[in-house]
Design an enzyme around this catalytic site. Structure first.
Site, PDB file in Angstrom:
ATOM      1  N   ARG A 242      39.017  82.564  19.869  1.00 46.46           N
ATOM      2  CA  ARG A 242      38.550  81.874  18.666  1.00 46.46           C
ATOM      3  C   ARG A 242      38.735  80.970  18.666  1.00 46.46           C
ATOM      4  NH1 ARG A 242      42.389  80.047  15.220  1.00 46.46           N
ATOM      5  NH2 ARG A 242      41.586  79.379  13.547  1.00 46.46           N
TER       6      ARG A 242
ATOM      7  N   HIS B 129      37.645  73.815  11.182  1.00 47.06           N
ATOM      8  CA  HIS B 129      39.213  73.433  11.517  1.00 47.06           C
ATOM      9  C   HIS B 129      39.237  71.975  11.672  1.00 47.06           C
ATOM     10  CE1 HIS B 129      42.381  75.275  14.900  1.00 47.06           C
ATOM     11  NE2 HIS B 129      42.070  73.655  14.455  1.00 47.06           N
TER      12      HIS B 129
ATOM     13  N   GLU C 234      44.170  76.493   8.628  1.00 46.88           N
ATOM     14  CA  GLU C 234      45.325  76.452   8.261  1.00 46.88           C
ATOM     15  C   GLU C 234      45.016  74.900   7.115  1.00 46.88           C
ATOM     16  OE1 GLU C 234      47.113  74.667  11.743  1.00 46.88           O
ATOM     17  OE2 GLU C 234      47.971  76.513  12.386  1.00 46.88           O
TER      18      GLU C 234
ATOM     19  N   ASN D 193      48.819  81.882  11.672  1.00 42.64           N
ATOM     20  CA  ASN D 193      48.947  81.431  12.698  1.00 42.64           C
ATOM     21  C   ASN D 193      50.864  81.032  12.801  1.00 42.64           C
ATOM     22  OD1 ASN D 193      47.129  80.923  13.572  1.00 42.64           O
ATOM     23  ND2 ASN D 193      46.507  78.914  13.464  1.00 42.64           N
TER      24      ASN D 193
ATOM     25  N   TYR E 213      54.348  79.200  14.788  1.00 45.63           N
ATOM     26  CA  TYR E 213      55.289  78.355  15.471  1.00 45.63           C
ATOM     27  C   TYR E 213      56.191  78.583  15.527  1.00 45.63           C
ATOM     28  CZ  TYR E 213      50.384  77.304  17.000  1.00 45.63           C
ATOM     29  OH  TYR E 213      49.072  77.300  17.577  1.00 45.63           O
TER      30      TYR E 213
ATOM     31  N   GLU F 297      46.602  82.420  16.252  1.00 47.67           N
ATOM     32  CA  GLU F 297      47.241  80.814  17.313  1.00 47.67           C
ATOM     33  C   GLU F 297      49.190  81.539  17.134  1.00 47.67           C
ATOM     34  OE1 GLU F 297      47.027  77.287  15.891  1.00 47.67           O
ATOM     35  OE2 GLU F 297      44.743  77.361  14.958  1.00 47.67           O
TER      36      GLU F 297
HETATM   37  C1  PNW Z   1      47.793  74.059  15.004  1.00 42.74           C
HETATM   38  N1  PNW Z   1      53.034  71.079  11.678  1.00 42.74           N
HETATM   39  O1  PNW Z   1      48.604  72.761  14.147  1.00 42.74           O
HETATM   40  C2  PNW Z   1      46.496  73.850  15.152  1.00 42.74           C
HETATM   41  O2  PNW Z   1      45.734  75.060  14.251  1.00 42.74           O
HETATM   42  C3  PNW Z   1      45.779  73.586  16.387  1.00 42.74           C
HETATM   43  O3  PNW Z   1      44.726  72.614  15.857  1.00 42.74           O
HETATM   44  C4  PNW Z   1      47.102  72.911  17.108  1.00 42.74           C
HETATM   45  O4  PNW Z   1      46.687  72.080  18.086  1.00 42.74           O
HETATM   46  C5  PNW Z   1      48.314  73.410  16.714  1.00 42.74           C
HETATM   47  O5  PNW Z   1      48.340  74.138  15.839  1.00 42.74           O
HETATM   48  C6  PNW Z   1      49.404  72.519  16.810  1.00 42.74           C
HETATM   49  O6  PNW Z   1      50.266  71.838  16.522  1.00 42.74           O
HETATM   50  C7  PNW Z   1      49.428  72.725  13.386  1.00 42.74           C
HETATM   51  O7  PNW Z   1      53.223  70.039  10.986  1.00 42.74           O
HETATM   52  C8  PNW Z   1      49.493  70.646  13.455  1.00 42.74           C
HETATM   53  O8  PNW Z   1      53.122  72.158  10.352  1.00 42.74           O
HETATM   54  C9  PNW Z   1      50.846  71.165  12.347  1.00 42.74           C
HETATM   55  C10 PNW Z   1      52.190  71.540  11.824  1.00 42.74           C
HETATM   56  C11 PNW Z   1      51.148  73.321  12.102  1.00 42.74           C
HETATM   57  C12 PNW Z   1      49.830  73.282  13.287  1.00 42.74           C
END
Ligand code: PNW
Length: 483
Positions: free
Chosen positions: A83, A126, A171, A301, A303, A385
């Site tokens: 991707r 992006h 996002e 995505n 995290y 992601e």
């Molecule tokens: C995503 N938050 O970004 C992006 O899609 C990527 O480009 C990035 O490198 C990756 O996650 C890691 O950060 C985010 O603040 C940035 O919640 C910030 C947030 C979430 C996703």
């Protein structure tokens, strides 16, 4: 990463896709080569204090010049899907006419991938909006949605013969709330009214692009969008105020995008929460029908999640739900309409971003999305992601043994995905963020998410322990027991 029994061996279906993800601005460099012009991120990098130590995207991982080697590396690792994103500022610099040289880079990338048996997965946006459009208000300007659809269709027409997987936006929460209310991402504004305008226009742009591409698509094309999700849990699950706080955070992160796309309407509570910011005033006749134009796949995505409390329950200074800035720029809580809600830290391990490691949140997220959104729509999900930054310590050869942290993080999240699939979630693949260490936005090159180390002096690529391990997982479609 507690929660899952790591002593078992898990099998994924043979068709399950294992791949990696990157984004144009984060890896390409060559920011003024072959006709590329500034994006809002090139401009933002020049603002003192905006990005860690003034880092910028002019060289990044030099992928623009090393693309064939990078594709060969993916093939060596046995990854079946890649991707990437196309840079709008490269393809339609200044949003004028098409730049053949810019488009040609992606055409060569696609050929290189297909030549190695890797399926390209193309994201059209992006976050690197042409600065010329940024100067006209960017996503706060309704016209940008139409410009995006034009650009999307042009790229689609050029690459649809070889690319089947298409994502409109990555996002939109980040490119609206984090960018226009939080001040963290380009253009670095802190105005809730701007953020809600941007959110609606991003959704509209997604809908317009999807509609236009659909007309030019065949049955083999899969069109979708990637959203970033949080899993908001009430600090005290028996307390009404905390439950209410969790609902609001879920609304302002997740449902504000999910509901228009899957149900053709904004949730009533979100409209109410964002009334003061003025969300409703941007919605015109037919916008929601356009936004709800059917998609074929949802990109997920993930995290981390958040434990939230009502302010009365957790008094103290207002806490940022995402992360605190130490860079001296104006910052604001990006949770528009819910600024007073507190994030309550948990005794969980954290990544170098300070993000809590919460793999079970991914399992619950997938099951919830399946039940409420993708299941009823009859479409699959793909993890577009998931991954982690850690403070890598390379040895003299540049090798990073990340088996205790990044590898364990990915393992735990794959176990969460597997468990969700066992319980009925339809998930077709997992794309790790990220293939390479890269430009981590406001954190510059200070935070490393790659399964492959990039030595920014020599631009050498050195697979970390996680990459070696992930290659075995991909080749066998099997998650081995962790020693
Ligand atoms: C995503 N938050 O970004 C992006 O899609 C990527 O480009 C990035 O490198 C990756 O996650 C890691 O950060 C985010 O603040 C940035 O919640 C910030 C947030 C979430 C996703």
């Amino acid at each position: 990463a507690a929660g899952y029994d790591t002593s078992t061996t898990l099998k994924f279906p043979p068709s399950f896709r294992f791949g990696s993800a990157t984004a144009a601005f984060q890896i390409e460099g060559a920011s003024h080569q072959d006709g590329r012009e500034d994006s809002i991120w090139d401009a933002f990098c020049k603002v003192p204090g905006a990005v860690f130590e003034g880092h910028d995207g002019s060289v990044a991982a030099d992928h623009y010049h090393r693309m064939p080697q990078d594709v060969a590396l993916m093939a060596e690792l046995g990854l079946d899907t890649y991707r990437f994103s196309t840079s709008w500022a490269r393809i339609k610099p200044g949003d004028r006419e098409l730049n053949p040289k810019g488009l040609d880079f992606y055409s060569r990338l696609v050929d290189e991938l297909l030549g190695h048996g890797i399926t390209p997965w193309l994201t059209l946006y992006h976050w690197d909006l042409p600065q010329a459009l940024g100067e006209k208000g960017g996503w706060t300007n309704r016209d940008t949605a139409y410009r995006f659809a034009d650009y999307a269709l042009e790229v689609f027409e050029h690459l649809r013969d070889r690319v089947t997987d298409w994502t409109t936006l990555n996002e939109p929460w980040c490119s609206s709330f984090l960018s226009h209310a939080g001040g963290e991402h380009a253009p670095g504004h802190t105005d809730p009214a701007e953020a809600v305008a941007a959110a609606h226009h991003l959704l509209l742009g997604h809908g317009l692009a999807t509609t236009a591409m659909r007309e030019a698509a065949s049955s083999e094309h899969r069109l979708g969008i990637t959203l970033n999700f949080t899993v908001a849990d009430p600090a005290d699950p028996g307390n009404e105020a905390d439950i209410h706080a969790a609902r609001r955070i879920d609304g302002s992160f997740n449902r504000i995008f999910l509901d228009p796309i899957f149900r053709g309407s904004y949730p009533a509570d979100v409209l109410e929460d964002m009334k003061e910011a003025g969300l409703e005033q941007h919605i015109r006749d037919n916008d929601l029908e356009i936004i709800a134009s059917p998609i074929d796949v949802l990109g997920v995505n993930y995290y981390n999640g958040t434990l939230v409390a009502h302010p009365d329950k957790a008094p103290g200074p207002e806490q940022d739900l995402v992360f605190a800035s130490e860079r001296g720029l104006p910052r604001r809580n990006p949770a528009v309409g819910s600024e007073l809600i507190r994030a309550v830290p948990r005794p969980l391990p954290r990544t170098a971003m300070g993000w809590e490691v919460q793999p079970e949140g991914l399992e619950r997220l997938l099951l919830r999305l399946q039940d409420e959104y993708t299941g009823p729509a009859g479409i699959p999900m793909v993890i577009t992601e998931n991954g982690a930054a850690y403070d890598d310590v390379p040895d003299a050869q540049g090798y990073v043994d990340d088996s205790e942290d990044r590898l364990a993080f990915i393992d735990a999240h794959l176990r969460a995905v597997h468990s969700a699939m066992d319980a009925g979630a339809v998930v077709h693949g997992y794309l790790v963020w990220s293939l390479l260490d890269n430009f981590e936005w406001a954190f510059g090159y200070d935070k490393r998410f790659g399964i492959v180390r990039v030595d920014y002096q020599s631009q050498e690529r050195i697979p970390k322990a996680s990459a070696r391990w992930y290659a075995r997982v991909a080749a066998s479609r099997t998650l081995p027991a962790l020693q």
